[in-house]
Design a protein around this motif. Sequence first.
Motif, PDB file in Angstrom:
ATOM      1  N   ASP A 167     -12.231   3.522  -4.879  1.00 59.50           N
ATOM      2  CA  ASP A 167     -12.060   4.855  -5.451  1.00 59.50           C
ATOM      3  C   ASP A 167     -10.724   5.402  -4.980  1.00 59.50           C
ATOM      4  O   ASP A 167     -10.471   5.485  -3.785  1.00 59.50           O
ATOM      5  CB  ASP A 167     -13.183   5.800  -4.983  1.00 59.50           C
ATOM      6  CG  ASP A 167     -14.522   5.340  -5.537  1.00 59.50           C
ATOM      7  OD1 ASP A 167     -14.532   4.777  -6.647  1.00 59.50           O
ATOM      8  OD2 ASP A 167     -15.549   5.527  -4.850  1.00 59.50           O
ATOM      9  N   ARG A 168      -9.882   5.751  -5.929  1.00 59.61           N
ATOM     10  CA  ARG A 168      -8.561   6.274  -5.569  1.00 59.61           C
ATOM     11  C   ARG A 168      -8.719   7.710  -5.099  1.00 59.61           C
ATOM     12  O   ARG A 168      -9.274   8.547  -5.808  1.00 59.61           O
ATOM     13  CB  ARG A 168      -7.625   6.202  -6.769  1.00 59.61           C
ATOM     14  CG  ARG A 168      -6.181   6.522  -6.430  1.00 59.61           C
ATOM     15  CD  ARG A 168      -5.277   5.820  -7.416  1.00 59.61           C
ATOM     16  NE  ARG A 168      -3.923   6.363  -7.459  1.00 59.61           N
ATOM     17  CZ  ARG A 168      -2.912   5.889  -6.735  1.00 59.61           C
ATOM     18  NH1 ARG A 168      -3.098   4.911  -5.890  1.00 59.61           N
ATOM     19  NH2 ARG A 168      -1.699   6.398  -6.862  1.00 59.61           N
ATOM     20  N   GLU A 169      -8.261   7.951  -3.896  1.00 55.35           N
ATOM     21  CA  GLU A 169      -8.404   9.291  -3.317  1.00 55.35           C
ATOM     22  C   GLU A 169      -7.242  10.177  -3.759  1.00 55.35           C
ATOM     23  O   GLU A 169      -6.291   9.713  -4.364  1.00 55.35           O
ATOM     24  CB  GLU A 169      -8.427   9.175  -1.784  1.00 55.35           C
ATOM     25  CG  GLU A 169      -9.638   8.391  -1.288  1.00 55.35           C
ATOM     26  CD  GLU A 169      -9.517   7.978   0.173  1.00 55.35           C
ATOM     27  OE1 GLU A 169      -8.683   8.560   0.903  1.00 55.35           O
ATOM     28  OE2 GLU A 169     -10.257   7.069   0.574  1.00 55.35           O
ATOM     29  N   ALA A 170      -7.350  11.463  -3.399  1.00 55.76           N
ATOM     30  CA  ALA A 170      -6.241  12.377  -3.692  1.00 55.76           C
ATOM     31  C   ALA A 170      -5.154  12.153  -2.647  1.00 55.76           C
ATOM     32  O   ALA A 170      -5.416  11.625  -1.567  1.00 55.76           O
ATOM     33  CB  ALA A 170      -6.725  13.811  -3.643  1.00 55.76           C
ATOM     34  N   ARG A 171      -3.939  12.507  -2.988  1.00 52.54           N
ATOM     35  CA  ARG A 171      -2.819  12.398  -2.049  1.00 52.54           C
ATOM     36  C   ARG A 171      -3.122  13.210  -0.790  1.00 52.54           C
ATOM     37  O   ARG A 171      -3.612  14.329  -0.884  1.00 52.54           O
ATOM     38  CB  ARG A 171      -1.571  12.933  -2.753  1.00 52.54           C
ATOM     39  CG  ARG A 171      -0.320  12.902  -1.968  1.00 52.54           C
ATOM     40  CD  ARG A 171       0.831  13.297  -2.870  1.00 52.54           C
ATOM     41  NE  ARG A 171       1.723  12.158  -3.060  1.00 52.54           N
ATOM     42  CZ  ARG A 171       2.602  11.785  -2.147  1.00 52.54           C
ATOM     43  NH1 ARG A 171       2.715  12.442  -1.022  1.00 52.54           N
ATOM     44  NH2 ARG A 171       3.386  10.746  -2.359  1.00 52.54           N
ATOM     45  N   MET A 172      -2.841  12.637   0.393  1.00 51.77           N
ATOM     46  CA  MET A 172      -3.235  13.272   1.651  1.00 51.77           C
ATOM     47  C   MET A 172      -2.490  14.591   1.897  1.00 51.77           C
ATOM     48  O   MET A 172      -3.067  15.553   2.386  1.00 51.77           O
ATOM     49  CB  MET A 172      -2.961  12.310   2.801  1.00 51.77           C
ATOM     50  CG  MET A 172      -3.887  12.476   3.953  1.00 51.77           C
ATOM     51  SD  MET A 172      -4.003  10.958   4.887  1.00 51.77           S
ATOM     52  CE  MET A 172      -2.365  10.775   5.519  1.00 51.77           C
ATOM     53  N   ILE A 207       0.847  -1.206   0.000  1.00 48.53           N
ATOM     54  CA  ILE A 207       0.000   0.000   0.000  1.00 48.53           C
ATOM     55  C   ILE A 207       0.879   1.251   0.000  1.00 48.53           C
ATOM     56  O   ILE A 207       1.943   1.272   0.624  1.00 48.53           O
ATOM     57  CB  ILE A 207      -0.960  -0.024   1.224  1.00 48.53           C
ATOM     58  CG1 ILE A 207      -1.980   1.114   1.140  1.00 48.53           C
ATOM     59  CG2 ILE A 207      -0.217   0.016   2.552  1.00 48.53           C
ATOM     60  CD1 ILE A 207      -3.125   0.966   2.128  1.00 48.53           C
ATOM     61  N   ASP A 208       0.449   2.299  -0.733  1.00 47.16           N
ATOM     62  CA  ASP A 208       1.212   3.556  -0.763  1.00 47.16           C
ATOM     63  C   ASP A 208       1.063   4.308   0.554  1.00 47.16           C
ATOM     64  O   ASP A 208       0.032   4.199   1.218  1.00 47.16           O
ATOM     65  CB  ASP A 208       0.695   4.459  -1.894  1.00 47.16           C
ATOM     66  CG  ASP A 208       1.189   4.008  -3.255  1.00 47.16           C
ATOM     67  OD1 ASP A 208       1.975   3.048  -3.312  1.00 47.16           O
ATOM     68  OD2 ASP A 208       0.780   4.623  -4.253  1.00 47.16           O
ATOM     69  N   ALA A 209       2.078   5.096   0.881  1.00 45.65           N
ATOM     70  CA  ALA A 209       2.060   5.837   2.140  1.00 45.65           C
ATOM     71  C   ALA A 209       1.108   7.031   2.107  1.00 45.65           C
ATOM     72  O   ALA A 209       0.667   7.515   3.134  1.00 45.65           O
ATOM     73  CB  ALA A 209       3.469   6.323   2.467  1.00 45.65           C
ATOM     74  N   ASP A 210       0.782   7.520   0.894  1.00 41.71           N
ATOM     75  CA  ASP A 210       0.015   8.776   0.805  1.00 41.71           C
ATOM     76  C   ASP A 210      -1.495   8.583   0.917  1.00 41.71           C
ATOM     77  O   ASP A 210      -2.265   9.517   0.750  1.00 41.71           O
ATOM     78  CB  ASP A 210       0.358   9.511  -0.505  1.00 41.71           C
ATOM     79  CG  ASP A 210      -0.004   8.697  -1.728  1.00 41.71           C
ATOM     80  OD1 ASP A 210      -0.447   7.547  -1.579  1.00 41.71           O
ATOM     81  OD2 ASP A 210       0.169   9.219  -2.845  1.00 41.71           O
ATOM     82  N   MET A 211      -1.912   7.340   1.185  1.00 43.47           N
ATOM     83  CA  MET A 211      -3.322   7.006   1.406  1.00 43.47           C
ATOM     84  C   MET A 211      -4.185   7.213   0.163  1.00 43.47           C
ATOM     85  O   MET A 211      -5.392   7.402   0.269  1.00 43.47           O
ATOM     86  CB  MET A 211      -3.924   7.781   2.595  1.00 43.47           C
ATOM     87  CG  MET A 211      -3.234   7.512   3.907  1.00 43.47           C
ATOM     88  SD  MET A 211      -3.522   5.849   4.541  1.00 43.47           S
ATOM     89  CE  MET A 211      -2.049   4.984   4.015  1.00 43.47           C
ATOM     90  N   GLN A 212      -3.546   7.192  -1.021  1.00 42.82           N
ATOM     91  CA  GLN A 212      -4.352   7.195  -2.248  1.00 42.82           C
ATOM     92  C   GLN A 212      -5.037   5.844  -2.391  1.00 42.82           C
ATOM     93  O   GLN A 212      -6.069   5.742  -3.042  1.00 42.82           O
ATOM     94  CB  GLN A 212      -3.465   7.461  -3.465  1.00 42.82           C
ATOM     95  CG  GLN A 212      -3.069   8.914  -3.563  1.00 42.82           C
ATOM     96  CD  GLN A 212      -2.652   9.268  -4.983  1.00 42.82           C
ATOM     97  OE1 GLN A 212      -1.506   9.082  -5.345  1.00 42.82           O
ATOM     98  NE2 GLN A 212      -3.581   9.759  -5.766  1.00 42.82           N
ATOM     99  N   ASP A 213      -4.427   4.838  -1.776  1.00 43.53           N
ATOM    100  CA  ASP A 213      -5.049   3.521  -1.700  1.00 43.53           C
ATOM    101  C   ASP A 213      -5.666   3.427  -0.305  1.00 43.53           C
ATOM    102  O   ASP A 213      -4.943   3.367   0.678  1.00 43.53           O
ATOM    103  CB  ASP A 213      -3.998   2.404  -1.826  1.00 43.53           C
ATOM    104  CG  ASP A 213      -3.065   2.623  -3.004  1.00 43.53           C
ATOM    105  OD1 ASP A 213      -3.530   3.120  -4.038  1.00 43.53           O
ATOM    106  OD2 ASP A 213      -1.877   2.299  -2.866  1.00 43.53           O
TER     107      ASP A 213
HETATM  108 MG    MG Z   1       0.370   8.621  -4.626  1.00 47.51          MG
END
Ligand code: MG
Length: 308
Positions: free
Chosen positions: A198-203, A95-101
């Motif tokens: 749904d892919r969110e925006a980078r936090m 999982i990516d750190a930026d919470m896009q996932d």
């Molecule tokens: Mg990202």
Amino acid sequence: MSLISVIVPVYNEEELIEQSYKRITDALLPVVQAGDDYELLFVNDGSHDRSQEIIANFAKTDSHVKLISFSRNFGHQVAVSAGMDHAGGDAVVIIDADMQDPPEVIAEMVVKWREGYDVVYGKRRKRAGESAFKKFTAATYYKILKSFTTVDIPTDTGDFRLISRRVCLAMRSLPEHNRYVRGLASWVGFRQVAVEFDREARMAGETKYPLKKMIKLAMDGIFSFSYVPVRMLLNAGLWLGVLGFLGGICALIWLPYNFPVITFAICMFFTGIILMGMGILGEYITRITDEVRARPLYVVKEKIGFNE
Ligand code: MG
Ligand code: UDP
């Protein structure tokens, strides 16, 4: 009781890593309630900011947290691979750190895994916070990749996925250097299923994938999984040869006429094709060179939270 390993690659994410850690921990509560345990494996890919210090602090109070730090930036795909090398879980989540996932999807993935699937990949329904350019290039790229490869790499997926232990072990055994993790996960096979999200925006903060890294990843996808580019070259060579032969006959018939401009244009065209061809061959050759050198994929500076 099963152990779920969650791999989080981190490159200069000081603005958001604390929030991410909390959100992932909360999202894993259903996993714990179901009687399973988890490990949170951060891979610090040579960050220059305070990411290392912040994650090391989590590890002081939370025994789930483990940290692998690279000696420098080796790239996202290598960071994910290092996480897989060190994961001890029965299932491994990337999982990516930026919470896009959204980490809340992990519980859903675990359910699918329990149903017997070996790879549960996240499929993006919508992509928030991403430019029209990125959406367009991604869609076009996956179409090209699909038509170029025999390995079925699903569209609209990234590296956000759960893999079973046996898939993790199979992927670890692939020693290639220019790694395209989502392709390798498809290549190993086994039963695979999608979970939509749904892919969110980078936090917070900026993308850590500038265009240059994006292009490198895209090239790895194609050149590591397809020989279509060299075959295209061969075909182009054959057809141009035929064209050249016919052109030669025409020149013999109409010898008195001289078309310097056309000659120049034709020369430029063919020089372009030849150089492009050399470039395509170069892509394969540099990759062969990487394999022959056989350098390790990454160098670890420090490990925290491991028993050894
Ligand atoms: Mg990202
Ligand atoms: N990342 C990394 N090394 C890099 C670049 C990115 O470990 O050289 C990590 C980054 O911290 C994040 C994930 O890879 O957790 C995906 O990066 P990012 O969100 O910037 O990519 P994007 O979503 O914009 O494609």
